[in-house]
Design a protein around this motif. Structure first.
Motif, PDB file in Angstrom:
ATOM      1  N   TRP A 105     -31.756 -18.104  58.920  1.00 58.72           N
ATOM      2  CA  TRP A 105     -33.078 -17.509  59.179  1.00 58.72           C
ATOM      3  C   TRP A 105     -33.249 -16.360  58.197  1.00 58.72           C
ATOM      4  O   TRP A 105     -32.290 -15.614  57.960  1.00 58.72           O
ATOM      5  CB  TRP A 105     -33.120 -16.958  60.602  1.00 58.72           C
ATOM      6  CG  TRP A 105     -34.495 -16.507  61.044  1.00 58.72           C
ATOM      7  CD1 TRP A 105     -35.093 -15.307  60.779  1.00 58.72           C
ATOM      8  CD2 TRP A 105     -35.420 -17.246  61.842  1.00 58.72           C
ATOM      9  NE1 TRP A 105     -36.336 -15.264  61.359  1.00 58.72           N
ATOM     10  CE2 TRP A 105     -36.557 -16.445  62.011  1.00 58.72           C
ATOM     11  CE3 TRP A 105     -35.397 -18.521  62.419  1.00 58.72           C
ATOM     12  CZ2 TRP A 105     -37.666 -16.859  62.748  1.00 58.72           C
ATOM     13  CZ3 TRP A 105     -36.493 -18.934  63.149  1.00 58.72           C
ATOM     14  CH2 TRP A 105     -37.624 -18.115  63.317  1.00 58.72           C
ATOM     15  N   VAL A 107     -36.071 -13.178  56.784  1.00 58.20           N
ATOM     16  CA  VAL A 107     -37.271 -12.382  56.996  1.00 58.20           C
ATOM     17  C   VAL A 107     -37.673 -11.788  55.646  1.00 58.20           C
ATOM     18  O   VAL A 107     -36.941 -10.975  55.077  1.00 58.20           O
ATOM     19  CB  VAL A 107     -37.012 -11.241  58.012  1.00 58.20           C
ATOM     20  CG1 VAL A 107     -38.297 -10.452  58.262  1.00 58.20           C
ATOM     21  CG2 VAL A 107     -36.445 -11.793  59.313  1.00 58.20           C
ATOM     22  N   LEU A 175     -42.609 -17.530  62.735  1.00 57.88           N
ATOM     23  CA  LEU A 175     -42.376 -18.840  62.119  1.00 57.88           C
ATOM     24  C   LEU A 175     -43.534 -19.804  62.413  1.00 57.88           C
ATOM     25  O   LEU A 175     -44.044 -19.843  63.533  1.00 57.88           O
ATOM     26  CB  LEU A 175     -41.074 -19.434  62.687  1.00 57.88           C
ATOM     27  CG  LEU A 175     -40.691 -20.836  62.212  1.00 57.88           C
ATOM     28  CD1 LEU A 175     -40.300 -20.820  60.741  1.00 57.88           C
ATOM     29  CD2 LEU A 175     -39.550 -21.388  63.073  1.00 57.88           C
ATOM     30  N   VAL A 243     -40.686 -14.046  60.649  1.00 58.13           N
ATOM     31  CA  VAL A 243     -40.208 -14.525  59.335  1.00 58.13           C
ATOM     32  C   VAL A 243     -40.786 -13.710  58.176  1.00 58.13           C
ATOM     33  O   VAL A 243     -40.327 -13.836  57.049  1.00 58.13           O
ATOM     34  CB  VAL A 243     -40.534 -16.026  59.096  1.00 58.13           C
ATOM     35  CG1 VAL A 243     -39.736 -16.907  60.054  1.00 58.13           C
ATOM     36  CG2 VAL A 243     -42.031 -16.298  59.215  1.00 58.13           C
ATOM     37  N   LYS A 244     -41.816 -12.895  58.468  1.00 55.47           N
ATOM     38  CA  LYS A 244     -42.518 -12.222  57.380  1.00 55.47           C
ATOM     39  C   LYS A 244     -43.006 -10.855  57.852  1.00 55.47           C
ATOM     40  O   LYS A 244     -43.582 -10.732  58.937  1.00 55.47           O
ATOM     41  CB  LYS A 244     -43.725 -13.090  56.995  1.00 55.47           C
ATOM     42  CG  LYS A 244     -44.220 -12.954  55.579  1.00 55.47           C
ATOM     43  CD  LYS A 244     -45.209 -14.105  55.334  1.00 55.47           C
ATOM     44  CE  LYS A 244     -45.931 -14.027  54.021  1.00 55.47           C
ATOM     45  NZ  LYS A 244     -46.053 -12.780  53.355  1.00 55.47           N
TER      46      LYS A 244
END
Ligand SMILES: Nc1nc2c(c(=O)[nH]1)N[C@H]1C(S)=C(S)[C@@H](COP(=O)(O)O)O[C@H]1N2
Ligand SMILES: [Mo]
Length: 318
Positions: A105, A107, A175, A243-244
């Motif tokens: 995962w 980020v 996500l 994720v961002k």
């Protein structure tokens, strides 16, 4: 429905006998032992074998929040969730998110920063000391919990990437993967889930990026592997499975602002005096309790955060 007694809840005889001796000893020690047992919330899991060694023991900081409110049962924290990417009912995500791939995962942190960087989840856990924080969580739907999170201040991550002077807001994204997240096939909501904070809110020492709860890694339904926790705001601001993270100059439009601007504002500060258009926010239902309790201004964090909103009309900036 009766709750079966688990073997772990039955006191072994040796412990029972030594406890009797203990009670004979002194009143002071007996009082201490009562506090200890009162401190252990029902259904607390033992630390997971796979939990990161860096994690503190469950409820290391105590058995209650700073107001004396008991921790919500682990079963409720992990069994009664809001995670619309999986389901709009409370028990659905527990089952439907079980197989979410949370490793690998990453980020991606970028936008108006001097040092954009994509963090691997293991890097995040290694770079930032993980601490336990017991916070009240108040959903806009008027239920609440007390949750022992594991995480670190978002501020530490932001300082590493160095926001530029143009950065005024932080935008977060969950996500987007409809194959893993069946609820994203529901076209009613404009997925991916987006949330935002003003930069000073994001830099506040209460604002947490959480990687665990109750001394173990986050369960998928609670936003594994990393989610935001902003305890003085309604729960929907605390975006899951991030994720961002982008530093931006304009106020981001969250998923809830996009789907119901009259009902959900950007600030979403817990406020008993400003009703939701369809219900009062004056009281709430604490999960695990009967009856209702009064909702506290800023969810009880008024001393820490009220200065962020000095001079603002909170009924307009809701
Ligand atoms: N990506 C995403 N984040 C989300 C949600 C969601 O549906 N999707 N629900 C929000 C709401 S409404 C609440 S109350 C909290 C609940 O967190 P919990 O289920 O871990 O208690 O998560 C928030 N974060
Ligand atoms: Mo919520």
């Amino acid at each position: 429905m009766g709750v079966p007694i688990k073997p772990s809840e039955i006191t072994p005889e040796a412990v029972y006998i030594s406890r009797r001796r203990f009670f004979r000893d002194t009143a002071r020690l007996a009082a201490a032992s009562l506090i200890l047992s009162a401190c252990r919330p029902k259904n607390t899991p033992s630390p997971a074998a796979d939990a990161s060694a860096a994690y503190p023991a469950p409820a290391a900081t105590g058995c209650a929040d700073e107001l004396g409110d008991a921790l919500t049962d682990y079963q409720d924290v992990t069994g009664y969730t809001n995670y619309y990417e999986f389901s709009t009912d409370k028990s659905g995500p527990t089952r439907l998110a079980a197989n979410l791939t949370t490793s690998p995962w990453s980020v991606a942190v970028s936008g108006l920063v001097d040092q954009p960087h994509t963090f691997d989840i293991d890097e995040i856990k290694a770079l930032f000391d993980q601490e336990e924080r017991i916070y009240r969580m108040r959903c806009v739907e008027a239920w609440s919990m007390v949750i022992p999170w594991i995480g670190f201040p978002l501020k530490k991550l932001l300082e590493l990437v160095k926001p530029t002077s143009d950065a005024k807001f932080v935008r977060f994204e969950t996500l987007y993967d409809p194959e893993q997240m069946p609820g994203q096939k529901n076209s009613f909501f404009p997925f991916p889930y987006v949330e935002g904070l003003r930069l000073d809110e994001a830099m506040h020492s209460l604002t947490l990026l959480a990687t665990g709860l109750y001394g173990r890694d986050l369960s998928p339904q609670n936003g594994a592997p990393v989610r935001l926790v902003v305890p003085w705001k309604y729960g929907f601001k605390s975006i899951k499975s991030i994720v961002k993270i982008d530093l931006v100059s304009e106020m981001p439009v969250s998923l809830w602002m996009a789907s119901g601007p009259n009902e959900y504002g950007f600030y979403a500060n817990v406020n008993p005096n400003v009703p939701h258009p369809r219900w009062s926010q004056a009281t709430e239902r604490r999960i695990g309790e009967s009856g209702r309790r009064d909702t506290l201004m800023f969810n009880g964090y008024e001393d820490e955060v009220a200065s962020l909103y000095a001079g603002m009309d909170l009924a307009v900036n809701f």
